[in-house]
Each structure stands twice: as C-alpha cells, then as structure tokens.
Design a protein around this motif. Structure first.
Motif, PDB file in Angstrom:
ATOM      1  N   ALA A  57       0.848  -1.487  -0.272  1.00  0.00           N
ATOM      2  CA  ALA A  57       0.139  -0.310  -0.341  1.00  0.00           C
ATOM      3  C   ALA A  57       0.626   1.456  -0.084  1.00  0.00           C
ATOM      4  O   ALA A  57       0.454   2.467  -0.269  1.00  0.00           O
ATOM      5  N   ILE A  58       1.778   0.807   1.231  1.00  0.00           N
ATOM      6  CA  ILE A  58       2.915   2.411   0.855  1.00  0.00           C
ATOM      7  C   ILE A  58       3.550   2.688  -0.740  1.00  0.00           C
ATOM      8  O   ILE A  58       3.137   3.603  -1.189  1.00  0.00           O
ATOM      9  N   GLY A  59       4.000   1.413  -1.212  1.00  0.00           N
ATOM     10  CA  GLY A  59       4.418   1.826  -2.649  1.00  0.00           C
ATOM     11  C   GLY A  59       3.527   1.934  -3.707  1.00  0.00           C
ATOM     12  O   GLY A  59       3.763   2.736  -4.425  1.00  0.00           O
ATOM     13  N   ALA A  60       2.775   1.757  -3.547  1.00  0.00           N
ATOM     14  CA  ALA A  60       0.822   2.338  -4.451  1.00  0.00           C
ATOM     15  C   ALA A  60       1.346   3.400  -4.203  1.00  0.00           C
ATOM     16  O   ALA A  60       0.700   4.079  -4.776  1.00  0.00           O
ATOM     17  N   GLY A  61       0.897   4.623  -2.735  1.00  0.00           N
ATOM     18  CA  GLY A  61       0.936   5.031  -2.469  1.00  0.00           C
ATOM     19  C   GLY A  61       1.981   6.531  -3.213  1.00  0.00           C
ATOM     20  O   GLY A  61       1.737   7.524  -3.952  1.00  0.00           O
ATOM     21  N   LEU A  62       3.424   5.771  -2.588  1.00  0.00           N
ATOM     22  CA  LEU A  62       4.496   6.604  -3.327  1.00  0.00           C
ATOM     23  C   LEU A  62       4.435   6.850  -5.036  1.00  0.00           C
ATOM     24  O   LEU A  62       4.831   7.825  -5.669  1.00  0.00           O
ATOM     25  N   ASP A  63       4.109   5.486  -5.409  1.00  0.00           N
ATOM     26  CA  ASP A  63       3.748   5.784  -7.490  1.00  0.00           C
ATOM     27  C   ASP A  63       2.835   6.629  -7.559  1.00  0.00           C
ATOM     28  O   ASP A  63       3.172   6.449  -9.250  1.00  0.00           O
ATOM     29  N   ALA A  64       1.644   6.922  -7.013  1.00  0.00           N
ATOM     30  CA  ALA A  64       0.983   8.042  -7.277  1.00  0.00           C
ATOM     31  C   ALA A  64       0.547   8.917  -7.538  1.00  0.00           C
ATOM     32  O   ALA A  64       0.037   9.978  -8.050  1.00  0.00           O
ATOM     33  N   VAL A  65       2.347   9.238  -7.323  1.00  0.00           N
ATOM     34  CA  VAL A  65       2.490  10.490  -6.562  1.00  0.00           C
ATOM     35  C   VAL A  65       3.840  11.186  -7.623  1.00  0.00           C
ATOM     36  O   VAL A  65       4.611  11.236  -6.919  1.00  0.00           O
ATOM     37  N   PRO A  66       3.389  11.965  -8.405  1.00  0.00           N
ATOM     38  CA  PRO A  66       4.807  12.262  -8.938  1.00  0.00           C
ATOM     39  C   PRO A  66       5.826  12.507  -8.052  1.00  0.00           C
ATOM     40  O   PRO A  66       7.166  12.533  -8.375  1.00  0.00           O
ATOM     41  N   ALA A  67       5.178  13.397  -6.867  1.00  0.00           N
ATOM     42  CA  ALA A  67       6.666  14.390  -6.325  1.00  0.00           C
ATOM     43  C   ALA A  67       7.006  13.581  -6.244  1.00  0.00           C
ATOM     44  O   ALA A  67       8.076  14.293  -5.299  1.00  0.00           O
ATOM     45  N   LEU A  68       6.226  12.670  -4.910  1.00  0.00           N
ATOM     46  CA  LEU A  68       7.370  11.606  -4.719  1.00  0.00           C
ATOM     47  C   LEU A  68       8.225  11.084  -4.670  1.00  0.00           C
ATOM     48  O   LEU A  68       8.734  10.162  -4.359  1.00  0.00           O
ATOM     49  N   LYS A  69       8.065  10.966  -6.225  1.00  0.00           N
ATOM     50  CA  LYS A  69       9.446  10.072  -7.258  1.00  0.00           C
ATOM     51  C   LYS A  69      10.102  10.770  -7.597  1.00  0.00           C
ATOM     52  O   LYS A  69      10.892  11.190  -8.817  1.00  0.00           O
ATOM     53  N   GLN A  70      10.640  12.462  -7.245  1.00  0.00           N
ATOM     54  CA  GLN A  70      11.327  13.994  -7.542  1.00  0.00           C
ATOM     55  C   GLN A  70      12.419  13.263  -7.029  1.00  0.00           C
ATOM     56  O   GLN A  70      12.322  13.285  -5.216  1.00  0.00           O
ATOM     57  N   ARG A  71      13.571  13.676  -6.510  1.00  0.00           N
ATOM     58  CA  ARG A  71      15.021  13.822  -6.571  1.00  0.00           C
ATOM     59  C   ARG A  71      16.008  14.469  -7.139  1.00  0.00           C
ATOM     60  O   ARG A  71      15.919  15.266  -8.397  1.00  0.00           O
ATOM     61  N   PHE A  72      16.960  15.318  -6.318  1.00  0.00           N
ATOM     62  CA  PHE A  72      17.610  16.360  -6.387  1.00  0.00           C
ATOM     63  C   PHE A  72      18.831  15.423  -6.958  1.00  0.00           C
ATOM     64  O   PHE A  72      18.845  15.066  -6.166  1.00  0.00           O
ATOM     65  N   ARG A  73      19.375  16.091  -8.122  1.00  0.00           N
ATOM     66  CA  ARG A  73      20.715  15.898  -8.077  1.00  0.00           C
ATOM     67  C   ARG A  73      21.765  17.353  -8.899  1.00  0.00           C
ATOM     68  O   ARG A  73      21.256  17.168 -10.012  1.00  0.00           O
ATOM     69  N   GLY A  74      22.283  17.260  -8.408  1.00  0.00           N
ATOM     70  CA  GLY A  74      22.959  18.504  -7.922  1.00  0.00           C
ATOM     71  C   GLY A  74      22.240  19.480  -8.216  1.00  0.00           C
ATOM     72  O   GLY A  74      21.557  19.910  -7.318  1.00  0.00           O
ATOM     73  N   ASP A  75      22.331  20.478  -9.115  1.00  0.00           N
ATOM     74  CA  ASP A  75      21.301  21.577  -9.438  1.00  0.00           C
ATOM     75  C   ASP A  75      19.760  21.626  -9.794  1.00  0.00           C
ATOM     76  O   ASP A  75      19.129  22.046 -10.215  1.00  0.00           O
ATOM     77  N   ASP A  76      20.305  19.823  -9.950  1.00  0.00           N
ATOM     78  CA  ASP A  76      18.665  20.006 -11.338  1.00  0.00           C
ATOM     79  C   ASP A  76      18.182  19.173 -10.391  1.00  0.00           C
ATOM     80  O   ASP A  76      17.849  18.213  -9.327  1.00  0.00           O
ATOM     81  N   VAL A  77      16.437  18.753 -10.841  1.00  0.00           N
ATOM     82  CA  VAL A  77      15.936  18.308  -9.948  1.00  0.00           C
ATOM     83  C   VAL A  77      15.180  16.821 -10.654  1.00  0.00           C
ATOM     84  O   VAL A  77      15.235  17.486 -12.170  1.00  0.00           O
ATOM     85  N   ILE A  78      14.813  15.267 -10.578  1.00  0.00           N
ATOM     86  CA  ILE A  78      15.059  14.675 -11.733  1.00  0.00           C
ATOM     87  C   ILE A  78      13.730  13.471 -10.894  1.00  0.00           C
ATOM     88  O   ILE A  78      13.252  13.470 -10.248  1.00  0.00           O
TER      89      ILE A  78
END
Length: 209
Positions: A57-78
């Motif tokens: 259920a936690i995985g489903a929640g994370l996968d449903a929200v693009p913002a929760l799959k965004q990460r910093f990489r230097g000055d970029d957001v991936i």
C-alpha cells in the motif's frame, strides 16, 4: 529505471522549489490514521501478511504521486518513473537489516518478491544500508510497538529528499481497526496536497488489495 530532468522554465512548482531549497530545515512530517479493518478481518484471515500488505500500500501511494518520485541531482530535479522501497526487516536478535524491493502494481507479484527478499535479509547478518546512485528509493519502516501521533526521522543533511514512511501499532477504535502512518518529505519538492493524494492512494490500496 526511466527518468527525466524537470524543466525549471515550465515547472509549475519552480517558485516553491526555489523558496524551500536553501532552508536549513526543509523537511516536514505528517501523520494520519488509516483504516485497516478489511486487512485485519478479511485479508489476514486469507493468509495475507499484514506487514507485506502495508508495504504494498505504501508503494502504491508513492507511485501514485509524481512529486514523491522526484529527487535532487546537483542543481537539477530528476523525475523517476518508478522507485524502489528500502524497508527495515526485523531479526530475531532484536536488530534489523535492509531489504530493497521494486514497487509493483500487481499485489501477488509484489508479495512473492517481498516474502523472498525479507527471508533473505533475516537469514543474513549483513548490515548494508545503501541508496541507488539514481536516488530512486524511498524508506519504509514499521514500529509495531507504538501507536504514535507524530514521528520525526534522523536526517543526514538538508539536501536529503528521500521520503520516509513509517507505520505503527494497529489498534481497535470502536468497530474499526486503524493504524498511524507518517511520511516525512522535503518541502522543496512536496506540498500538503501531494501528501493528501499519497494517503488517499494508500487507503485505496488497503481497501482493494
């Protein structure tokens, strides 16, 4: 895993990102109570692992929200298409290890992989926390001893933007059974509306799988 760099010129949250990115304490956590009555009265009786069902259920929640799959990489957001769950696995000696499990939309497949992964971690004495170089990971842990109302996590620094999800003791409330669940996030990437969508998706998964 597929990923792409977010275009700051067209990203609707660029202004909010620039506001919160340099904060000394940019993280915040929200804790809610979720209904696990169906899981405890029906699915558990069918032999479904409560722990693994909560992970799904936690995985489903994370996968449903693009913002929760965004990460910093230097000055970029991936933006990642999919992420891996890093979960704590308790051992009989009172310690714990770490398992790593790709989020999958099919419960039967996820459950089988989770069962095998957890068994392998329990059979080992290795303590090897790691983060994929892509950053496409989220942390999940269970505190079954506590019916908590808030939770704060140890954070290495202000640049850490990996979501941390924890759930606690399942308790009876009237004719329902509920569990506290907390998620801690970086405000440069995640707002309250995103967390509302996360918890809605988690509850839906608990009610349907």
């Amino acid at each position: 895993m597929a990923e792409h760099i977010i275009d700051m010129q067209t990203w609707p949250r660029a202004a909010q990102y620039r506001l919160f990115r340099p904060f000394r304490k940019p993280h915040y956590a929200v804790c809610v109570r979720l209904d696990v009555t169906r899981l405890m009265t029906l699915r558990k009786a069918q032999g479904v692992s409560v722990y693994r069902a909560c992970l799904f259920a936690i995985g489903a929640g994370l996968d449903a929200v693009p913002a929760l799959k965004q990460r910093f990489r230097g000055d970029d957001v991936i933006q990642h298409d999919h992420i891996t769950l890093s979960m704590t696995v308790p051992r009989t000696d009172g310690t714990f290890g770490f398992g790593y499990l790709p989020v999958a939309p099919d419960f039967a497949r996820f459950d089988a992989e989770a069962k095998a992964n957890i068994a392998a971690v329990r059979a080992s004495d290795a303590f090897e926390p790691s983060v994929p170089t892509s950053g496409a990971v989220a942390y999940a842990s269970c505190l079954p001893w506590l019916d908590f109302t808030a939770l704060d996590n140890a954070m290495p620094d202000a640049d850490d933007c990996i979501p941390r999800v924890a759930w606690g003791k399942i308790v009876q409330e009237g004719d329902r059974q509920r569990v506290a669940m907390s998620i801690q996030v970086h405000h440069a990437l995640v707002d309250g509306a995103h967390l509302g969508a996360f918890f809605d998706a988690v509850q839906t998964a608990l009610d349907t799988h």
